[in-house]
Design an enzyme around this catalytic site. Structure first.
Site, PDB file in Angstrom:
ATOM      1  N   CYS A  75       0.835  -1.200   0.000  1.00 50.83           N
ATOM      2  CA  CYS A  75       0.000   0.000   0.000  1.00 50.83           C
ATOM      3  C   CYS A  75       0.880   1.265   0.000  1.00 50.83           C
ATOM      4  CB  CYS A  75      -1.006  -0.023   1.146  1.00 50.83           C
ATOM      5  SG  CYS A  75      -2.361   1.156   0.947  1.00 50.83           S
ATOM      6  N   HIS A 163      -3.585  -5.184   0.649  1.00 50.80           N
ATOM      7  CA  HIS A 163      -3.018  -5.651   1.915  1.00 50.80           C
ATOM      8  C   HIS A 163      -3.062  -7.172   1.974  1.00 50.80           C
ATOM      9  CE1 HIS A 163      -2.361  -1.880   4.102  1.00 50.80           C
ATOM     10  NE2 HIS A 163      -3.326  -1.420   3.334  1.00 50.80           N
ATOM     11  N   GLU A 165      -1.738  -9.040   4.075  1.00 48.18           N
ATOM     12  CA  GLU A 165      -1.657  -9.504   5.462  1.00 48.18           C
ATOM     13  C   GLU A 165      -3.004  -9.619   6.167  1.00 48.18           C
ATOM     14  OE1 GLU A 165      -1.230  -4.973   5.720  1.00 48.18           O
ATOM     15  OE2 GLU A 165      -0.796  -6.569   4.288  1.00 48.18           O
TER      16      GLU A 165
END
Length: 184
Positions: A75, A163, A165
């Site tokens: 990001c 993202h 994660e």
């Protein structure tokens, strides 16, 4: 062969701790460091530049790009790589977080190629890469953003707008596992 050590540079994003955890889940030693850490103090085989709120708060990110180890920008980290190396970042048409269907544009890419033909991601597009720097290839795109991911494999520099994660992103752990392989 010992597992690589990866430093996660904290750009004050809300998901930085999840990036560290994803890397530890991939079996590597991952340390979260503030983005004002002197580059000489970083002992790592790879670097993840976390997301964060603002390009004004990326600390010493530019110096980390010169450490000679692979770098993955997530990001804001992705946007910082682009801007610092001569690309262009602009405000996106879609702010806030949303599900985004991403098409993999380079199925041979070492970071995102294994996700081909596409993947559902969780991303913010308040800002986004509008033009990649010289030497980079667009490796993923969507109907929201033309540069969802980029790579310069020769220099070991990679970025994703989304993202990987967070649990909302499909196959996000695979992105981190691919990055670990790059760092080997």
């Amino acid at each position: 062969m010992s597992e690589p050590r990866i430093a996660v540079i904290d750009n004050h994003g809300q998901f930085t701790h999840l990036e560290g955890r994803a890397l530890r889940d991939a079996g590597v030693d991952a340390e979260i460091l503030d983005n004002d850490t002197p580059p000489a103090e970083i002992d790592a085989d790879g670097i993840v530049l976390s997301g964060g709120p603002s390009m004004d708060r990326i600390g010493r990110t530019e110096e980390y790009l010169d450490l000679g180890v692979p770098v993955l920008g997530v990001c804001l980290g992705h946007q910082a790589i682009a801007e610092l190396l001569g690309g262009r970042v602009e405000s996106g048409e879609y702010g806030g977080y949303a599900d985004v269907d991403v098409t993999i544009a380079a199925d041979g890419d070492p970071l995102v190629g294994s996700l081909a033909p596409g993947v559902r991601t969780w991303a913010s597009h308040a800002d986004e890469v509008a033009e990649v720097p010289e030497g980079f290839t667009v490796t993923a795109e969507s109907d929201v953003c033309g540069v969802e991911a980029m790579s310069d494999a020769d220099r070991g520099l990679y970025g994703v707008q989304w993202h990987p994660e967070v649990s909302h992103t499909e196959r996000g752990q695979e992105v981190f596992e691919n990055f670990v392989e790059i760092c080997r």
